[in-house]
Enzyme design. Sequence first.
Site, PDB file in Angstrom:
ATOM      1  N   TYR A   3     136.108  51.231  92.531  1.00 29.33           N
ATOM      2  CA  TYR A   3     135.627  50.446  93.669  1.00 29.33           C
ATOM      3  C   TYR A   3     135.049  49.138  93.144  1.00 29.33           C
ATOM      4  CZ  TYR A   3     136.367  54.798  96.254  1.00 29.33           C
ATOM      5  OH  TYR A   3     136.920  55.929  96.801  1.00 29.33           O
ATOM      6  N   HIS A  35     140.361  60.970  90.323  1.00 30.57           N
ATOM      7  CA  HIS A  35     140.659  60.189  91.545  1.00 30.57           C
ATOM      8  C   HIS A  35     142.080  60.428  92.080  1.00 30.57           C
ATOM      9  CE1 HIS A  35     139.232  56.153  93.477  1.00 30.57           C
ATOM     10  NE2 HIS A  35     139.847  56.908  94.358  1.00 30.57           N
TER      11      HIS A  35
HETATM   12  N1  LIG Z   1     139.456  59.625  97.050  1.00 28.87           N
HETATM   13  C1  LIG Z   1     140.069  58.577  97.534  1.00 28.87           C
HETATM   14  O1  LIG Z   1     141.195  58.232  97.123  1.00 28.87           O
HETATM   15  C2  LIG Z   1     139.412  57.795  98.632  1.00 28.87           C
HETATM   16  C3  LIG Z   1     140.196  56.918  99.416  1.00 28.87           C
HETATM   17  C4  LIG Z   1     139.567  56.224 100.425  1.00 28.87           C
HETATM   18  C5  LIG Z   1     138.203  56.390 100.638  1.00 28.87           C
HETATM   19  N2  LIG Z   1     137.459  57.220  99.861  1.00 28.87           N
HETATM   20  C6  LIG Z   1     135.997  57.370 100.043  1.00 28.87           C
HETATM   21  O2  LIG Z   1     135.743  57.673 101.406  1.00 28.87           O
HETATM   22  C7  LIG Z   1     134.876  56.704 101.969  1.00 28.87           C
HETATM   23  C8  LIG Z   1     135.186  56.527 103.451  1.00 28.87           C
HETATM   24  O3  LIG Z   1     136.492  56.004 103.639  1.00 28.87           O
HETATM   25  P1  LIG Z   1     136.742  54.462 103.964  1.00 28.87           P
HETATM   26  O4  LIG Z   1     135.486  53.716 103.746  1.00 28.87           O
HETATM   27  O5  LIG Z   1     137.955  54.061 103.200  1.00 28.87           O
HETATM   28  O6  LIG Z   1     137.178  54.485 105.484  1.00 28.87           O
HETATM   29  P2  LIG Z   1     136.424  54.872 106.851  1.00 28.87           P
HETATM   30  O7  LIG Z   1     135.123  55.484 106.591  1.00 28.87           O
HETATM   31  O8  LIG Z   1     137.413  55.594 107.666  1.00 28.87           O
HETATM   32  O9  LIG Z   1     136.238  53.423 107.517  1.00 28.87           O
HETATM   33  C9  LIG Z   1     135.465  52.435 106.930  1.00 28.87           C
HETATM   34  C10 LIG Z   1     135.518  51.202 107.825  1.00 28.87           C
HETATM   35  O10 LIG Z   1     134.856  51.491 109.061  1.00 28.87           O
HETATM   36  C11 LIG Z   1     133.938  50.468 109.341  1.00 28.87           C
HETATM   37  N3  LIG Z   1     132.815  51.036 110.095  1.00 28.87           N
HETATM   38  C12 LIG Z   1     131.994  52.057 109.736  1.00 28.87           C
HETATM   39  N4  LIG Z   1     131.113  52.340 110.723  1.00 28.87           N
HETATM   40  C13 LIG Z   1     131.368  51.456 111.728  1.00 28.87           C
HETATM   41  C14 LIG Z   1     130.800  51.245 113.000  1.00 28.87           C
HETATM   42  N5  LIG Z   1     129.816  51.986 113.465  1.00 28.87           N
HETATM   43  N6  LIG Z   1     131.311  50.245 113.774  1.00 28.87           N
HETATM   44  C15 LIG Z   1     132.336  49.459 113.329  1.00 28.87           C
HETATM   45  N7  LIG Z   1     132.907  49.622 112.117  1.00 28.87           N
HETATM   46  C16 LIG Z   1     132.439  50.619 111.324  1.00 28.87           C
HETATM   47  C17 LIG Z   1     133.506  49.923 107.999  1.00 28.87           C
HETATM   48  O11 LIG Z   1     133.023  48.630 108.188  1.00 28.87           O
HETATM   49  P3  LIG Z   1     132.194  47.780 107.087  1.00 28.87           P
HETATM   50  O12 LIG Z   1     132.813  48.078 105.757  1.00 28.87           O
HETATM   51  O13 LIG Z   1     132.431  46.360 107.517  1.00 28.87           O
HETATM   52  O14 LIG Z   1     130.775  48.186 107.190  1.00 28.87           O
HETATM   53  C18 LIG Z   1     134.829  49.981 107.237  1.00 28.87           C
HETATM   54  O15 LIG Z   1     135.599  48.836 107.541  1.00 28.87           O
HETATM   55  C19 LIG Z   1     135.121  55.461 101.091  1.00 28.87           C
HETATM   56  O16 LIG Z   1     134.082  54.496 101.240  1.00 28.87           O
HETATM   57  C20 LIG Z   1     135.200  56.103  99.740  1.00 28.87           C
HETATM   58  O17 LIG Z   1     133.917  56.421  99.262  1.00 28.87           O
HETATM   59  C21 LIG Z   1     138.059  57.961  98.869  1.00 28.87           C
END
Ligand SMILES: NC(=O)c1ccc[n+]([C@@H]2O[C@H](COP(=O)([O-])OP(=O)(O)OC[C@H]3O[C@@H](n4cnc5c(N)ncnc54)[C@H](OP(=O)(O)O)[C@@H]3O)[C@@H](O)[C@H]2O)c1
Length: 316
Positions: A57, A127
């Site tokens: 990240y 990962h």
């Molecule tokens: N193992 C893997 O390969 C893998 C892959 C993807 C993700 N992950 C992990 O999972 C976590 C979550 O997934 P993700 O972050 O990719 O996707 P997500 O949680 O589905 O979506 C994140 C997005 O939603 C937005 N958001 C969150 N709350 C909101 C609200 N109340 N109103 C409007 N927008 C909102 C965030 O905005 P802002 O950013 O602008 O605040 C960001 O753009 C990651 O951060 C990471 O730690 C792991």
Amino acid sequence: METVRFGKTGMMVTPLTLGTWGIGGAGWDENTDETRLDAIAAAVECGINFIDTAPAYNAGKAERYIGKALEQMGPGTRQKVQIATKCANSFIDGQYVRSGRPELILQQCEDSLKNLRTDYIDLLIVHWPDPEIPYEKTFGALTRLKEEGCIRHIGVSNFNQEQLQRAMQCADVEALQLQYSMVEQGNADVLQWAHGQGLGVMTYGSLGGGILTGRYRTLEQYAPMDNRNRFYPYFREPLFSRVMELLKVMEPIAKERGVTLAEIAINWSRQKDFIDTSMFGAQSRQKVESNIKCLDWTLSEEEMEMLDRAAKAVLS
Ligand SMILES: NC(=O)c1ccc[n+]([C@@H]2O[C@H](COP(=O)([O-])OP(=O)(O)OC[C@H]3O[C@@H](n4cnc5c(N)ncnc54)[C@H](OP(=O)(O)O)[C@@H]3O)[C@@H](O)[C@H]2O)c1
């Protein structure tokens, strides 16, 4: 905040985990350092005790924000929080590079400990699988780190069931992290299987990369390395229009309950009985505090069924 058993790890984790891919900064909207540090502080203040991150990240930047935020919150904060970070994936010159080489894993762990300003990692996750390196070598490195006390538990992410079973033969793999949301249900079977085996189950993308929050109503063009272009497929047709239809089913529930669409999306995921903790990514205090309100209520069986039907239409 209530906690749940994270499989057989012995860890007690909150049903919500803060994800920090966005906080790292690369491939997501820009925010100031202060805003990002404050988002982490908000999560901890609200009682979230599990934070997910990765060296990939933004080349350790997300880990460095976590280390700094926890330190700023004062002595004892680190012990209140459990940190999952990853290995076998790097972010080099703006590109993700996967490798399960044992030397890389040992080096990444050493760097993560420094970035996170800690002397142990609660959960170290591979990962992505690397077909080029024998699992014995990759997981041998993780076992060594566990024996040395640098990490407490071993997990995998983005492994299918066959790959997971192979990994479990090479090391004491205790946790699985996969994508799972109203708009991505392909991993349901392996998540259920892993839960049945006693693994801790954590899921990512609960908000479909943000599209399930309702903040995107028109299709925009994102840069090639923006995760709304590169990683999550909902920001392109035909999925974009289908998700807009799904939002129309979520909206009356949100209105009637006086909750946000994001809360509905997170609850849909966290209420599945094979999931221990659902992750959401958020870069601001306001979004973290708003999302956490989902814990004050639950979707009824009827609402779940209605959403399941609508989500199926998106996926078909
Ligand atoms: N193992 C893997 O390969 C893998 C892959 C993807 C993700 N992950 C992990 O999972 C976590 C979550 O997934 P993700 O972050 O990719 O996707 P997500 O949680 O589905 O979506 C994140 C997005 O939603 C937005 N958001 C969150 N709350 C909101 C609200 N109340 N109103 C409007 N927008 C909102 C965030 O905005 P802002 O950013 O602008 O605040 C960001 O753009 C990651 O951060 C990471 O730690 C792991």
